[in-house]
Design a protein around this motif. Structure first.
Motif, PDB file in Angstrom:
ATOM      1  N   ALA A  57      38.116  40.952  49.167  1.00  0.00           N
ATOM      2  CA  ALA A  57      36.823  41.285  49.718  1.00  0.00           C
ATOM      3  C   ALA A  57      35.920  42.036  48.748  1.00  0.00           C
ATOM      4  N   GLY A  58      36.484  42.674  47.726  1.00  0.00           N
ATOM      5  CA  GLY A  58      35.680  43.496  46.832  1.00  0.00           C
ATOM      6  C   GLY A  58      35.015  42.703  45.732  1.00  0.00           C
ATOM      7  N   SER A  59      34.046  43.350  45.075  1.00  0.00           N
ATOM      8  CA  SER A  59      33.291  42.677  44.026  1.00  0.00           C
ATOM      9  C   SER A  59      33.914  42.864  42.641  1.00  0.00           C
ATOM     10  N   VAL A  60      34.807  43.852  42.481  1.00  0.00           N
ATOM     11  CA  VAL A  60      35.449  44.110  41.196  1.00  0.00           C
ATOM     12  C   VAL A  60      36.894  43.639  41.275  1.00  0.00           C
ATOM     13  N   LYS A  61      37.264  42.706  40.413  1.00  0.00           N
ATOM     14  CA  LYS A  61      38.613  42.136  40.441  1.00  0.00           C
ATOM     15  C   LYS A  61      39.565  42.963  39.592  1.00  0.00           C
ATOM     16  N   ILE A  62      40.772  43.127  40.086  1.00  0.00           N
ATOM     17  CA  ILE A  62      41.847  43.738  39.310  1.00  0.00           C
ATOM     18  C   ILE A  62      42.842  42.615  39.054  1.00  0.00           C
ATOM     19  N   GLU A  63      42.975  42.218  37.781  1.00  0.00           N
ATOM     20  CA  GLU A  63      43.768  41.058  37.421  1.00  0.00           C
ATOM     21  C   GLU A  63      45.030  41.457  36.665  1.00  0.00           C
ATOM     22  N   GLU A 119      50.707  35.362  37.601  1.00  0.00           N
ATOM     23  CA  GLU A 119      50.365  34.821  36.293  1.00  0.00           C
ATOM     24  C   GLU A 119      49.319  35.727  35.651  1.00  0.00           C
ATOM     25  N   ALA A 120      49.232  35.690  34.346  1.00  0.00           N
ATOM     26  CA  ALA A 120      48.215  36.455  33.635  1.00  0.00           C
ATOM     27  C   ALA A 120      46.836  36.018  34.121  1.00  0.00           C
ATOM     28  N   GLY A 121      45.987  36.980  34.436  1.00  0.00           N
ATOM     29  CA  GLY A 121      44.641  36.678  34.902  1.00  0.00           C
ATOM     30  C   GLY A 121      44.512  36.504  36.390  1.00  0.00           C
ATOM     31  N   GLN A 122      45.624  36.486  37.113  1.00  0.00           N
ATOM     32  CA  GLN A 122      45.579  36.314  38.575  1.00  0.00           C
ATOM     33  C   GLN A 122      45.025  37.579  39.232  1.00  0.00           C
ATOM     34  N   VAL A 123      44.158  37.415  40.222  1.00  0.00           N
ATOM     35  CA  VAL A 123      43.588  38.548  40.947  1.00  0.00           C
ATOM     36  C   VAL A 123      44.663  39.131  41.867  1.00  0.00           C
ATOM     37  N   LEU A 124      44.986  40.404  41.652  1.00  0.00           N
ATOM     38  CA  LEU A 124      46.001  41.079  42.463  1.00  0.00           C
ATOM     39  C   LEU A 124      45.379  41.996  43.506  1.00  0.00           C
ATOM     40  N   ALA A 125      44.169  42.493  43.218  1.00  0.00           N
ATOM     41  CA  ALA A 125      43.474  43.394  44.140  1.00  0.00           C
ATOM     42  C   ALA A 125      41.996  43.381  43.800  1.00  0.00           C
ATOM     43  N   THR A 126      41.195  43.961  44.690  1.00  0.00           N
ATOM     44  CA  THR A 126      39.751  44.089  44.412  1.00  0.00           C
ATOM     45  C   THR A 126      39.287  45.477  44.789  1.00  0.00           C
TER      46      THR A 126
END
Length: 128
Positions: A57-63, A119-126
């Motif tokens: 839901a958030g605008s900032v991705k944590i990958e 995987e590397a680059g996968q969004v884990l949280a926002t």
């Protein structure tokens, strides 16, 4: 899916890497273009669709910075975080790697659970 050319002991190999581990991979062959890699993008397309749908839901991705397994979730939805705070810890090659907040904010979503492969680059949280 990504294509790489790797040189080992002077011999060049074309290697195709699929994201998501959709099956066993074939051994690399000397530089040749074959019909088999043309079929691989069809298999990779369904694997990419859940990734886009899992964006929170958030605008900032944590990958994820590397491929691994989700070891621990340090924060929960609604927690305030500062830049550099560990949000999730992944395990890769027997090392614990903290995945940190790229900026100050509030955790908007956690898009993984403990034990999930990532995987590397996968969004884990926002964050918001």
């Amino acid at each position: 899916m990504k294509n790489y050319t790797i040189t080992v002991n002077g011999t060049a190999y074309d290697v195709t890497v699929e994201e998501g581990g959709a099956g066993a991979s074939a051994p690399a062959a000397p530089v040749k273009k074959a019909a088999a890699p043309a079929a691989a993008p069809k298999a990779a397309a369904p694997a990419a669709a859940p990734k886009a749908a899992s964006a929170g839901a958030g605008s900032v991705k944590i990958e994820a910075g590397a491929a691994g397994k989700v070891f621990k979730i340090e924060k929960k939805v609604g927690d305030a975080v500062k830049r550099g705070d560990a949000v999730i810890v992944i395990e890769a090659m027997k090392m614990e790697i903290p995945i940190v907040a790229p900026q100050d904010g509030t955790v908007a979503s956690i898009d993984c659970t403990v034990g999930d492969a990532c995987e590397a680059g996968q969004v884990l949280a926002t964050l918001n």
